[in-house]
Design a protein around this motif. Sequence first.
Motif, mmCIF file in Angstrom:
data_model
loop_
_atom_site.group_PDB
_atom_site.id
_atom_site.type_symbol
_atom_site.label_atom_id
_atom_site.label_comp_id
_atom_site.label_asym_id
_atom_site.label_seq_id
_atom_site.Cartn_x
_atom_site.Cartn_y
_atom_site.Cartn_z
ATOM 1 N N GLY A 61 34.289 18.962 -11.567
ATOM 2 C CA GLY A 61 33.169 19.005 -12.351
ATOM 3 C C GLY A 61 31.844 18.690 -11.855
ATOM 4 O O GLY A 61 31.926 18.154 -10.579
ATOM 5 N N GLN A 62 31.021 18.444 -12.627
ATOM 6 C CA GLN A 62 29.482 18.055 -12.205
ATOM 7 C C GLN A 62 29.112 16.566 -12.549
ATOM 8 O O GLN A 62 27.937 16.174 -12.506
ATOM 9 C CB GLN A 62 28.613 19.222 -12.595
ATOM 10 C CG GLN A 62 28.497 20.475 -12.501
ATOM 11 C CD GLN A 62 28.701 20.499 -10.874
ATOM 12 O OE1 GLN A 62 28.029 20.181 -10.265
ATOM 13 N NE2 GLN A 62 29.534 21.793 -10.467
ATOM 14 N N ILE A 63 30.123 15.859 -13.209
ATOM 15 C CA ILE A 63 29.716 14.560 -13.618
ATOM 16 C C ILE A 63 30.534 13.449 -12.862
ATOM 17 O O ILE A 63 31.673 13.675 -12.477
ATOM 18 C CB ILE A 63 30.439 14.531 -15.206
ATOM 19 C CG1 ILE A 63 29.552 15.453 -16.178
ATOM 20 C CG2 ILE A 63 30.182 13.084 -15.710
ATOM 21 C CD1 ILE A 63 30.096 15.642 -17.514
ATOM 22 N N GLY A 64 29.915 12.451 -12.476
ATOM 23 C CA GLY A 64 30.447 11.408 -11.692
ATOM 24 C C GLY A 64 30.279 11.704 -10.426
ATOM 25 O O GLY A 64 29.605 12.258 -9.695
ATOM 26 N N PRO A 65 30.750 10.675 -9.340
ATOM 27 C CA PRO A 65 30.564 10.420 -8.026
ATOM 28 C C PRO A 65 31.179 11.349 -6.953
ATOM 29 O O PRO A 65 30.999 11.236 -5.929
ATOM 30 C CB PRO A 65 30.474 8.843 -7.852
ATOM 31 C CG PRO A 65 31.689 8.605 -8.714
ATOM 32 C CD PRO A 65 31.426 9.470 -9.843
ATOM 33 N N TYR A 66 32.322 11.984 -7.516
ATOM 34 C CA TYR A 66 33.338 12.396 -6.739
ATOM 35 C C TYR A 66 32.960 13.343 -5.526
ATOM 36 O O TYR A 66 33.240 13.364 -4.437
ATOM 37 C CB TYR A 66 34.511 13.143 -7.560
ATOM 38 C CG TYR A 66 35.027 11.869 -8.307
ATOM 39 C CD1 TYR A 66 35.445 10.728 -8.397
ATOM 40 C CD2 TYR A 66 34.674 12.356 -9.750
ATOM 41 C CE1 TYR A 66 35.731 9.881 -9.324
ATOM 42 C CE2 TYR A 66 35.206 11.564 -10.956
ATOM 43 C CZ TYR A 66 35.786 10.153 -10.571
ATOM 44 O OH TYR A 66 35.929 9.434 -11.591
ATOM 45 N N VAL A 67 32.145 14.408 -6.084
ATOM 46 C CA VAL A 67 31.767 15.539 -5.046
ATOM 47 C C VAL A 67 30.712 14.665 -4.020
ATOM 48 O O VAL A 67 31.021 15.037 -2.699
ATOM 49 C CB VAL A 67 31.022 16.639 -5.627
ATOM 50 C CG1 VAL A 67 30.420 17.653 -4.593
ATOM 51 C CG2 VAL A 67 32.019 17.385 -6.588
ATOM 52 N N ALA A 68 30.084 14.149 -4.511
ATOM 53 C CA ALA A 68 28.771 13.387 -3.583
ATOM 54 C C ALA A 68 29.615 12.462 -2.732
ATOM 55 O O ALA A 68 29.289 12.584 -1.457
ATOM 56 C CB ALA A 68 27.865 12.588 -4.487
ATOM 57 N N ALA A 69 30.516 11.693 -3.093
ATOM 58 C CA ALA A 69 31.285 10.919 -2.119
ATOM 59 C C ALA A 69 31.811 11.594 -1.050
ATOM 60 O O ALA A 69 31.847 11.308 0.002
ATOM 61 C CB ALA A 69 32.427 10.153 -3.009
ATOM 62 N N MET A 70 32.549 12.821 -1.318
ATOM 63 C CA MET A 70 33.267 13.780 -0.073
ATOM 64 C C MET A 70 32.165 14.150 0.565
ATOM 65 O O MET A 70 32.328 14.125 1.824
ATOM 66 C CB MET A 70 33.950 14.752 -0.843
ATOM 67 C CG MET A 70 35.252 14.165 -1.416
ATOM 68 S SD MET A 70 36.314 15.752 -1.619
ATOM 69 C CE MET A 70 35.584 17.006 -2.414
ATOM 70 N N LYS A 71 31.064 14.497 0.181
ATOM 71 C CA LYS A 71 29.939 14.991 1.009
ATOM 72 C C LYS A 71 29.456 13.758 1.950
ATOM 73 O O LYS A 71 29.051 13.935 3.099
ATOM 74 C CB LYS A 71 28.670 15.575 0.011
ATOM 75 C CG LYS A 71 29.098 16.800 -0.526
ATOM 76 C CD LYS A 71 28.098 17.363 -1.404
ATOM 77 C CE LYS A 71 27.918 18.607 -2.090
ATOM 78 N NZ LYS A 71 26.834 19.163 -2.622
ATOM 79 N N GLY A 72 29.380 12.577 1.402
ATOM 80 C CA GLY A 72 28.814 11.655 2.081
ATOM 81 C C GLY A 72 29.895 11.376 3.399
ATOM 82 O O GLY A 72 29.461 11.028 4.457
ATOM 83 N N LEU A 102 31.640 13.554 4.902
ATOM 84 C CA LEU A 102 31.734 14.671 5.928
ATOM 85 C C LEU A 102 30.232 14.616 6.837
ATOM 86 O O LEU A 102 30.437 14.790 7.722
ATOM 87 C CB LEU A 102 31.598 15.917 4.985
ATOM 88 C CG LEU A 102 32.862 16.442 4.224
ATOM 89 C CD1 LEU A 102 32.631 17.399 3.049
ATOM 90 C CD2 LEU A 102 33.802 16.905 5.184
ATOM 91 N N LEU A 103 29.305 14.299 5.958
ATOM 92 C CA LEU A 103 28.071 14.172 6.682
ATOM 93 C C LEU A 103 27.996 12.879 7.620
ATOM 94 O O LEU A 103 27.248 12.926 8.759
ATOM 95 C CB LEU A 103 26.622 14.127 5.752
ATOM 96 C CG LEU A 103 26.466 15.452 4.925
ATOM 97 C CD1 LEU A 103 25.599 15.407 3.977
ATOM 98 C CD2 LEU A 103 26.221 16.615 5.857
ATOM 99 N N GLY A 104 28.695 11.979 7.232
ATOM 100 C CA GLY A 104 28.832 10.594 8.279
ATOM 101 C C GLY A 104 29.645 11.141 9.467
ATOM 102 O O GLY A 104 29.430 10.557 10.395
ATOM 103 N N LEU A 105 30.635 11.726 9.243
ATOM 104 C CA LEU A 105 31.333 11.954 10.322
ATOM 105 C C LEU A 105 30.944 13.392 11.205
ATOM 106 O O LEU A 105 31.252 13.621 12.151
ATOM 107 C CB LEU A 105 33.017 12.448 9.846
ATOM 108 C CG LEU A 105 33.718 11.348 9.366
ATOM 109 C CD1 LEU A 105 35.028 11.501 8.876
ATOM 110 C CD2 LEU A 105 33.710 9.868 10.524
ATOM 111 N N ALA A 106 30.453 14.217 10.327
ATOM 112 C CA ALA A 106 29.696 15.507 11.274
ATOM 113 C C ALA A 106 28.556 15.998 10.695
ATOM 114 O O ALA A 106 28.129 16.647 9.916
ATOM 115 C CB ALA A 106 30.791 16.751 10.701
#
Length: 263
Positions: free
Chosen positions: A13-24, A26-30
Motif C-alpha cells: 500500500g501507500q501508507i507507512g515506511p515499507y516501500v521507501a525502506a526498500m528503495k533506500g 536499493l539505492l544505497g547498494l546500486a
Amino acid sequence: MKPGIITLTTDFGQIGPYVAAMKGILLGLAPGAALVDVCHSIAPQNVLEGSFVLAGIVDAFPAGTVHLVVVDPGVGTDRKLIAVKAADQWFVLPDNGVITGVSRGHPSQGVWEITNPNLARREISPTFHGRDILAPAAAHLIKGGDPAELGAAVSRFITLRNFEPTLTENGCIGEVIFKDTFGNLITNIKEEHLTGRPAKDWVAEIAGQRVEGIVRTYGDRPTGSLVALLGSGGWVEVAVVNGDAGRVLSAGPGTTVWLRAAY
C-alpha cells in the motif's frame, strides 16, 4: 556504466515506511538504478493478483531489468526466496507461486535460491525479508553480480493452478483472476482458447448472467451493457460498458466463468 531498471511490486500500500525502506536499500547498494513502481496496491497476501500483474508487465521491459516482488504471506517461515531468470530479465521474489504468470509464457532460464547471508543485511527482521534479503539480492543482480553467489541453483519453483482453465468439449471453465480499478473482471481464459469459431459465436456465463459474443472493445455496445472481450493482455474479460462489472455482478477473483460455443 550505471545500473539499469529495478521494478517494485508489493502489497504494502501507500501508507507507512515499507516501500521507501526498500528503495533506500536499493539505492544505497546500486546508486543510479532507475526504480519503477509497478504496483503497491496488490490486495494483501494475494499471490494470484501479484502474479497477474507481473504477467502484464514482463513484455514491456527490456532485457536485464530486475523485478523485485514482495507479496509474501509466508514471510519469516521456511518458504524459499528465489531469483528467476526469464525473458532475459530477473525476478526476485518468494517461492509461493507469484512467478506463475511470467513462467506461463516465458520458460525459465535459471532459478537460484537466495541463501547467502553475506549478500543480506547484517540484521534480518523475520517480518521484512523484502528489505533485508530480497532488495540486496536485486541490487546484486542489477550490478551484474553472478546469480550463483545468491545461493544454489534449483530446478523447480511453485506455480499456481489458477492460470489454466479446464478445457471442455465445447469451450472451457475458467475463473476470474483479477479485478481492475474499473471493475473489469479479467479471467484466466486467453485468446488461444477461442480458436476455431468466430468471436460472435462464443457465450460467456458468469454469476448467473449470459454474455453473447466476444466484442472488439468496450464501446461496441451501449453504456450499461455487459460485455466480454479480449483485453490488452490477451485475457478474456467481462466488463460493464462505462460501469463496474465487479459491483454489478457481485463477482471478483475466484468467480467461475464458463465459455461455451453457441449453438
